[in-house]
Enzyme design. Structure first.
Site, PDB file in Angstrom:
ATOM      1  N   HIS A 279       0.810  -1.223   0.000  1.00  0.00           N
ATOM      2  CA  HIS A 279       0.000   0.000   0.000  1.00  0.00           C
ATOM      3  C   HIS A 279       0.846   1.279   0.000  1.00  0.00           C
ATOM      4  CE1 HIS A 279       0.482   0.005   4.407  1.00  0.00           C
ATOM      5  NE2 HIS A 279       0.092   1.261   4.387  1.00  0.00           N
TER       6      HIS A 279
ATOM      7  N   HIS B  88       7.608  -2.302   1.855  1.00  0.00           N
ATOM      8  CA  HIS B  88       7.370  -0.864   1.697  1.00  0.00           C
ATOM      9  C   HIS B  88       8.645  -0.042   1.449  1.00  0.00           C
ATOM     10  CE1 HIS B  88       3.439  -1.892   3.039  1.00  0.00           C
ATOM     11  NE2 HIS B  88       3.646  -1.799   4.322  1.00  0.00           N
TER      12      HIS B  88
END
Ligand code: BG6
Length: 458
Positions: free
Chosen positions: A183, A245
């Site tokens: 995300h 990430h």
């Protein structure tokens, strides 16, 4: 929007934390903005009895808490009325017959097949079992519309398990139907990195080792593991945040300019950057654990890190240094239960006692801040002071969308640009594998810090 009309979302792990905190708020906002058709169907698999009214109330509370107390009840009702609960145990292969039949009935009910989006919001350890069970009942074969798999991170537990998972998935699904969610890649500032770098002459010229001294990417949080003991004991900060990430963000910060912004071109350059990364010296990789963690997870011997820090170099013409220049220093760090929440990229330029610094913030707010040297105003001084040129996304008129909204829309559209490829994921595991091993074999070197500590963790 035609594709959206025919989508079905099948959720494995409906009662989990992710579903309430990320997935359903995103679905609500997409519906509110008219981006989801009202017939968008959600099949929520669950082992237990679930009270949908109670779920709706909790969701409403969550949406209000994060949305200035606003929640449109009509939209929420509509969303929940599209949820069909399906009692099944995803760890039992036989139960997949129930799912298969439900989907088949649905296909018959609508004359066209639905695009099936299978969302894996379950611990990574369950991924391969679910995939095998899907294959067992023929759910890997597409009906007359495509199947897409949405897989949460971490993808695998180490290089070997990630490779096995890739192989298993690759046997039954095309790479273009596998969406590995990261995300961070869908955050506005992160998506903006390529534009800022490649569409501004002032940055394009200086984005290299001649001008940049160091890049530090940080993702620290004030929250602790929030009761997610099972997940965290199996994961730790290095796997949870850095393997995915932070390395993906680093790839976007350092990659070469792609020939266009199409999925293949962007993935190719991201992968090239990731492949060039090397650990500086394994001994400089740091880890820490907040005090009270062992009690919280009920494991007095746990050496799982709640803070991790890696130093890396990038082997390439732009970043690895030369005869006269040291290589650019990259630091990645992530941790929980620290004194504040911050996700940022700090780029420090070379030169002078007061360097220019570009700070790109991803949390708690998104924005760009450039520190430049100016003469301090006044009649009779010649002092230099640093001033801050800032841009916050909150200042725009555009409505803000959470990363998960973008993720869902892209999956519905079939755009994989913001999703790491299998090669990217494996390359990241290859980089951190020696650290995982080093930490496993060397029990020393785990620093304990108090909750609410500030950086650096000593
Ligand atoms: C998730 C991690 O991927 O990212 C969580 O599993 C972490 O442990 C979260 O809290 C942080 O995301 P964000 O967007 O709040 O920085």
């Amino acid at each position: 929007v035609s594709d959206q009309r025919t989508s079905n979302l099948i959720i494995f792990g409906f009662t989990g934390d992710l579903s309430k905190r990320k997935l359903f708020p995103a679905l609500y906002h997409l519906m509110l903005d008219g981006l989801l058709d009202k017939h968008f169907e959600i099949i929520a698999t669950t082992r237990r009895d679930v009270d949908l009214e109670k779920f709706k109330k909790e969701l409403k509370g969550f949406i209000e808490d994060n949305n200035d107390n606003k929640c449109d009840d009509l939209v929420l009702d509509n969303l929940i009325s599209n949820v069909k609960l399906l009692r099944m145990d995803v760890s039992n292969p036989d139960d997949f017959n129930i799912l298969q039949k439900t989907l088949e009935t649905q296909d018959v009910a609508c004359s066209v097949g639905h695009t099936r989006l299978f969302y894996f919001a379950v611990p990574p350890i369950m991924f391969s079992g679910i995939i095998s069970s899907m294959v067992g009942v023929g759910l890997h074969k597409s009906s007359d519309a495509p199947n897409r798999l949405l897989i949460e991170k971490p993808f695998g537990h180490n290089l070997q398990s990630a490779q096995e998972l890739c192989d298993l998935m690759g046997m039954h699904f095309e790479e273009d139907s596998i969406y590995r969610i990261d995300h961070y890649l869908a955050k506005d500032t992160v998506q903006n990195l390529l534009h800022v770098r490649f569409f501004n002459m002032i940055f394009r010229q200086v984005w290299n080792q001649e001008s940049i001294e160091s890049i530090v990417i940080t993702a620290i949080e004030s929250i602790d593991i929030q009761g997610r003991s099972g997940f965290y004991e199996h994961t730790g900060a290095l796997r949870d945040m850095i393997q995915s990430h932070l390395l993906q963000v680093l790839a976007l910060v350092t990659m070469e300019q792609p020939k266009d912004f199409e999925v293949e071109s962007v993935r190719e350059k991201r992968l090239k950057a990731l492949k060039g990364l090397r650990l500086v010296d394994i001994g400089t990789a740091k880890r820490g654990q907040y005090q009270g963690y062992r009690f919280e997870v009920g494991n007095p011997e746990s050496v799982v890190e709640t803070y991790a820090e890696l130093n890396v170099r990038l082997m390439s013409d732009e970043w690895s240094g030369s005869m006269d220049l040291p290589p650019v220093a990259f630091k990645l760090r992530a941790g929980k239960a620290l004194d504040h929440k911050e996700a940022s990229i700090v780029i420090t330029f070379r030169d002078h006692s007061i360097p220019n610094i570009l700070i790109i913030t991803m949390q708690p707010e998104e924005g760009f801040h450039l520190k430049i040297a100016t003469r301090k105003p006044g009649l009779d001084n010649n002092q230099t002071e640093m001033i801050n040129l800032s841009y916050h996304y909150d200042q725009t008129e555009e409505e803000k969308h959470e990363a998960y909204e973008k993720i869902l829309l892209d999956v519905i559209k079939g755009d994989q640009t913001l999703f790491p490829s299998s090669e990217e994921v494996l390359t990241n595991w290859r980089l951190i594998e020696p650290v995982l091993k080093y930490w496993r074999d060397n029990s020393h070197g785990l620093a304990f810090y108090e909750k609410g500590s500030s950086l650096p963790i000593k």
